[in-house]
Design an enzyme around this catalytic site. Structure first.
Site, PDB file in Angstrom:
ATOM      1  N   GLY A 290       2.013  12.288   4.663  1.00 55.15           N
ATOM      2  CA  GLY A 290       1.701  11.081   5.414  1.00 55.15           C
ATOM      3  C   GLY A 290       0.213  10.780   5.482  1.00 55.15           C
ATOM      4  CB  SER A 291      -1.688   8.957   8.070  1.00 51.79           C
ATOM      5  OG  SER A 291      -0.854   7.808   8.023  1.00 51.79           O
ATOM      6  CB  THR A 292      -2.832  14.516   6.546  1.00 48.78           C
ATOM      7  OG1 THR A 292      -1.793  14.668   5.574  1.00 48.78           O
ATOM      8  CG2 THR A 292      -2.301  14.849   7.931  1.00 48.78           C
ATOM      9  CG  PHE A 293      -2.209  12.725   1.067  1.00 50.95           C
ATOM     10  CD1 PHE A 293      -1.964  12.581  -0.289  1.00 50.95           C
ATOM     11  CD2 PHE A 293      -1.984  13.963   1.641  1.00 50.95           C
ATOM     12  CE1 PHE A 293      -1.499  13.643  -1.054  1.00 50.95           C
ATOM     13  CE2 PHE A 293      -1.507  15.025   0.894  1.00 50.95           C
ATOM     14  CZ  PHE A 293      -1.267  14.868  -0.456  1.00 50.95           C
ATOM     15  CE  LYS A 294      -2.728   5.742   6.286  1.00 51.11           C
ATOM     16  NZ  LYS A 294      -2.259   5.153   7.546  1.00 51.11           N
TER      17      LYS A 294
END
Length: 569
Positions: A290-294
């Site tokens: 999820g948004s940890t990849f942002k």
């Protein structure tokens, strides 16, 4: 007269050699006979010994197991970084039978069942009345069972002392330490790693003597390990999650200080260790994070120079690609700066940022920071990340915010550490490693300046963004949340989430990275939320609050705790 005497004397003198020669021949013959007899006796003795050895070997092969004279191989103790024992050998007894000496198989079985009621009756009876010389009946008895069977006084039944592995902490570090089988051979975790480093060869050669085996010291801190597992148990109960996991990683050395995945198992009684839900999710499971990849996407744009902290990206309306529509979870409907894209966790803004880089460059950068290749560490249970065979525009956009690539949580923590520690990527280790040793194996994947900007964004997100519940006063926590919808039968399912929080502390000069995950968490109260900002942030904060002092991080209340904006010029 004198002449006759001399003649007689000559005759006597001539006869003496004849008598002596006969005696010598007689003595020599007797000596040779004795030697031959002695040799024959020795040959007979050695022949009997050789025959017995061959017989025992034949019996061992027939029974498919070790004979009663073989001793279970010793293993070295496994200890944590402070010398606390995680695994050790203890003496135990195993029960065997010599069926040829069994007088009455029916009576023997009837007596054994009074102590071991779970014995397979038919199988055990057939064994006891066979003509075999040796067979196992039960390995690793308890002292009470051994005493009770001994009192039965069954002829042809005996005990053999063996080594058994004992784990004082039970399930506390089960997935790290691993398991051995009934013959004391490592089959999982660091136990298997130790065997693969040469212990198995020593055991096979009979050189694995307990007193000569040095303890294997791990990087784990048992105190922190206990805290991590305890907090995960609480989180699973509070949020009614299917599973939970966390890792505490030294950002400067790559050492794993603690790692747990629940549900787990007790290595002292691993009856359920191979069940599907007991998987070590932290290193052997792959998930869309999820948004940890942002954070990785933002770092890419900053590193490539296609964006600065002052850059702006249009997030006023969704992105439409063919039949796919990219929306924000809590859209602002306006142009966003890079810090706003990060703290508002904007899918649209992150996708716009990713498109400033060519698709092949995006893929190369994610490989460079360790997200696309199989992680290298001592644990045998490590999964390989998954990614599209060919990256297209739609793949680049979705991967930018954490959908389309699945990787292990430990691998995400490893790459996250590189974003915060000055840009040094080092494979995680479960063995002690100094900073000097880490520098020798580290790869510079982003510049220290980019890393400095990422520290600022991580801290800003805990102050003003989705990571607010991750705050721990005095420890300058920074982090990025991730809430990913799970894929079921090839489709994303609303309401089934895999939540994560990637944190570092003290984020102005990080010593440690903490990653927490929850699989399908539920609201902890009616009307409450179930996103990462609500639950995994809280779990990470509780772990940091309880363990920071043990890790040597002193709280600091005397300095400005707000994120300091670095110049983007």
């Amino acid at each position: 007269m004198i002449g006759r005497w001399r003649k007689k004397r000559r005759l006597q003198d001539n006869s003496e050699p004849i008598v002596l020669e006969g005696l010598a021949k007689s003595a020599g013959g007797q000596g040779r006979t004795r030697i031959l007899m002695t040799m024959a006796v020795f040959f007979a003795i050695y022949g009997v010994i050789a025959g017995r050895l061959v017989w025992f070997g034949t019996q061992e092969l027939e029974q498919g197991g070790p004979g009663p004279s073989r001793v279970t191989a010793s293993r070295p103790d496994i200890v944590d970084r402070n010398g606390q024992v995680l695994a050790t050998d203890i003496n135990t007894s195993s029960l065997f039978a010599e069926p040829r000496r069994i007088v009455d198989a029916d009576e023997a079985l009837e007596k054994l069942l009074t102590v071991l009621p779970d014995l397979n009756v038919e199988q055990t009876y057939n064994r006891l009345q066979s003509d075999a010389g040796f067979m196992w009946l039960r390995r690793q008895l308890t002292p009470r069972q051994e005493q009770a069977i001994m009192q039965l006084g069954i002829p042809g039944i005996g005990f053999r002392s063996e080594k058994r592995r004992f784990y004082p902490g039970g399930p506390t570090a089960a997935h790290i330490v691993g398991l051995v089988n009934v013959d004391n051979k490592g089959i999982a975790g660091m136990e298997k790693y130790v065997d693969d480093q040469g212990l198995a060869d020593l055991q096979a050669s009979g050189l694995a003597v307990a007193r000569d085996l040095e303890p294997v010291r791990l990087s784990i801190d048992l105190r922190v390990q206990h805290i991590v597992r305890d907090e995960l148990e609480r989180a699973m109960e509070r949020y009614k999650a299917l599973a939970a996991g966390a890792v505490v990683l030294n950002a400067r050395t790559g050492e794993v200080l603690a790692m747990a995945s629940l549900p787990d198992f007790d290595p002292n009684n691993p009856f359920n260790a191979h069940e599907k839900d007991r998987l070590n999710r932290m290193s052997a499971g792959v998930y869309e994070m999820g948004s940890t990849f942002k954070g990785f996407t933002v770092a890419m744009a900053l590193e490539k120079g296609t964006a600065t902290l002052n850059s702006r990206f249009d997030a006023t309306r969704p992105i439409q690609i063919a039949r796919h529509t990219i929306r924000d979870f809590h859209g602002k409907g306006r142009v966003l700066t890079v810090p706003e894209v990060f703290i508002f966790s904007s899918n649209i803004g992150t996708a716009r940022m990713a498109e400033t880089v060519e698709v092949n460059e995006h893929r190369a950068f994610f490989r460079q920071i360790g997200l696309l290749d199989r992680m290298e560490t001592e644990l045998p249970e490590v999964a390989r990340p998954t990614e599209p065979a060919e990256w297209k525009r739609i793949n680049q956009i979705t991967i930018a915010f954490g959908h389309g690539v699945a990787t292990t949580p430990l691998q995400t923590a490893m790459s996250g550490a590189a974003m915060l520690n000055g840009g040094k990527l080092m494979q995680p280790t479960f063995l002690p490693r100094s900073e000097a040793e880490a520098d020798q194996v580290a790869q510079q994947v982003i510049s220290p300046r980019t890393s400095q900007m990422m520290r600022y964004l991580f801290r800003l997100n805990v102050e003003k963004g989705s990571g607010k519940r991750g705050e721990v006063p005095g420890y300058f926590v920074g982090g990025k949340t991730g809430t990913a919808e799970k894929v079921v039968n090839g489709r994303y399912v609303s309401g089934k989430r895999f939540n994560a929080f990637l944190a570092g502390f003290p984020v102005n000069d990080p010593d440690y990275v903490v990653l927490t995950v929850l699989d399908e968490p539920q609201p902890d109260r009616p009307g409450g939320g179930a996103t990462a900002g609500v639950n995994t942030t809280q779990v990470a904060a509780d772990i940091i609050r309880r363990s920071a002092a043990m890790l040597g991080v002193k709280p600091d209340f005397g300095h400005e705790s707000q994120a300091l904006l670095v110049s983007s010029n």
